[in-house]
Design a protein around this motif. Structure first.
Motif, PDB file in Angstrom:
ATOM      1  N   PHE A   1       4.635  -2.053  16.656  1.00  0.00           N
ATOM      2  CA  PHE A   1       3.439  -1.406  16.116  1.00  0.00           C
ATOM      3  C   PHE A   1       3.505   0.116  16.262  1.00  0.00           C
ATOM      4  O   PHE A   1       3.024   0.848  15.394  1.00  0.00           O
ATOM      5  N   GLU A   2       4.119   0.608  17.349  1.00  0.00           N
ATOM      6  CA  GLU A   2       4.280   2.051  17.520  1.00  0.00           C
ATOM      7  C   GLU A   2       5.163   2.625  16.410  1.00  0.00           C
ATOM      8  O   GLU A   2       4.855   3.676  15.838  1.00  0.00           O
ATOM      9  N   ALA A   3       6.254   1.938  16.118  1.00  0.00           N
ATOM     10  CA  ALA A   3       7.150   2.380  15.055  1.00  0.00           C
ATOM     11  C   ALA A   3       6.440   2.351  13.704  1.00  0.00           C
ATOM     12  O   ALA A   3       6.658   3.225  12.858  1.00  0.00           O
ATOM     13  N   ALA A   4       5.568   1.369  13.511  1.00  0.00           N
ATOM     14  CA  ALA A   4       4.814   1.273  12.259  1.00  0.00           C
ATOM     15  C   ALA A   4       3.882   2.471  12.092  1.00  0.00           C
ATOM     16  O   ALA A   4       3.785   3.056  11.008  1.00  0.00           O
ATOM     17  N   LEU A   5       3.186   2.834  13.171  1.00  0.00           N
ATOM     18  CA  LEU A   5       2.316   4.010  13.117  1.00  0.00           C
ATOM     19  C   LEU A   5       3.136   5.259  12.814  1.00  0.00           C
ATOM     20  O   LEU A   5       2.722   6.113  12.018  1.00  0.00           O
ATOM     21  N   GLY A   6       4.297   5.373  13.457  1.00  0.00           N
ATOM     22  CA  GLY A   6       5.145   6.546  13.250  1.00  0.00           C
ATOM     23  C   GLY A   6       5.687   6.633  11.839  1.00  0.00           C
ATOM     24  O   GLY A   6       5.704   7.715  11.236  1.00  0.00           O
TER      25      GLY A   6
END
Length: 331
Positions: free
Chosen positions: A59-64
């Protein structure tokens, strides 16, 4: 810069604002019974397409990725690139910190690089290695040189963050003044003031010396640096009493208890206060404020999503999550 040059950009900004997550969706995520329900809600948002099968790990990578795509799109069409950079400059200076330390320690910190829309990983690494790089502004090259000189004299990494944080605030003020948008300049000055207040409060708790704090504080806010340094030499009670005489008295009052500042709430308070400046953007058809308001709103949205997802995972209650969430302006 003529404000009329934004007449084609800002309709796109308004469309992007429609992609911001509704408060009702955030409320549903807070009330979710488990991570499975949160994942289902998250996958239904604009971030869902960037997720892998492992939700929590991606999910962090998705936000980024969503942020990088938005920045890349805006940088191509923004009339004045400095308007974007005043927002992404925090990433630029983060990159300088990480990559300078990597160079000095002979380690690889490339995975800490954050896309800022302007300066590539290789550009920054070349500048750190050679002292020059095509396309980097002088302020960044000067910052690298100052850090190198500090390290050669002290052989200590401690001052790197202090030097670059101070340079960052200086650069924020310089770019804001060049853009010449009164509300933006006010926002930047307030950001510098809040940063200084937070540093002084932490400095008092850590019993830092006046000389140390003098190297850390910025002179580019509205609160005189020397007056803040006077508080460092006394105690937290003097700082809280002094802040009650400033323009931030009413803003900070709620987090002052027993003559001390609730530092856990100060950063949240700062975010909420600065977001209020962008309410003006809702009535502007031209000028740089709407695009900055969008970037700020996306940043606040990401912070809130991280808080909800991580908070749920570690067992925070609904009330604990809500009291930590940042406010967003209503589009």
């Amino acid at each position: 810069m003529k404000q009329s040059t934004y007449h084609e950009l800002n309709p796109l900004v308004r469309l992007k604002e429609l992609e911001l997550l509704a408060p009702e969706l955030m409320a549903r995520m807070i009330k979710a019974e488990d991570m499975t329900e949160i994942e289902a809600l998250f996958r239904g948002t604009i971030y869902g397409e960037y997720l892998s099968d492992n939700f929590y790990e991606s999910f962090e990578a998705a936000l980024g990725t969503a942020q990088n795509n938005l920045l890349a799109e805006l940088v191509k069409i923004i009339p004045d690139p400095n308007v974007i950079w005043i927002y992404t400059m925090r990433f630029t200076f983060h990159n300088l910190k990480a990559l300078i330390k990597a160079d000095l320690l002979n380690q690889d910190f490339d995975d800490l690089y954050i896309y800022d829309g302007f300066y590539s990983l290789e550009q920054i690494k070349t500048a750190i290695r050679t002292g020059q790089a095509s396309g980097l502004p002088d302020i960044l090259l000067e910052s690298i040189q100052e850090v190198r000189e500090h390290f050669e004299e002290s052989n200590s990494l401690q001052g790197i963050d202090i030097i670059l944080d101070r340079k960052y605030l200086y650069c924020q003020r310089k770019i804001a003044d060049s853009i010449n948008e009164p509300e933006l300049t006010k926002e930047v000055i307030s950001f510098i003031d809040f940063t200084n207040i937070l540093m002084v409060a932490r400095g008092i708790k850590q019993k830092r010396s006046r000389n140390f704090m003098s190297t850390a504080l910025s002179s580019h806010g509205s609160i005189p640096k020397e007056e803040l340094l006077d508080c460092v030499e006394v105690d937290m009670e003097m700082l809280t009493s002094y802040l009650k005489t400033t323009a931030y008295s009413e803003v900070i009052e709620p987090i002052i208890k027993d003559n001390t500042i609730d530092l856990s709430q100060l950063e949240r308070l700062c975010d909420n206060y600065l977001t209020s400046f962008y309410e003006t953007a809702q009535t502007q058809a031209f000028g740089p404020l709407p695009v900055l308001a969008l970037l700020n709103a996306k940043s606040i949205e990401n912070k809130n999503l991280r808080l909800i997802i991580t908070g749920k995972r570690i067992g925070l209650t609904e009330d604990q999550i809500r009291e930590r969430m940042r406010e967003t302006y209503v589009t």
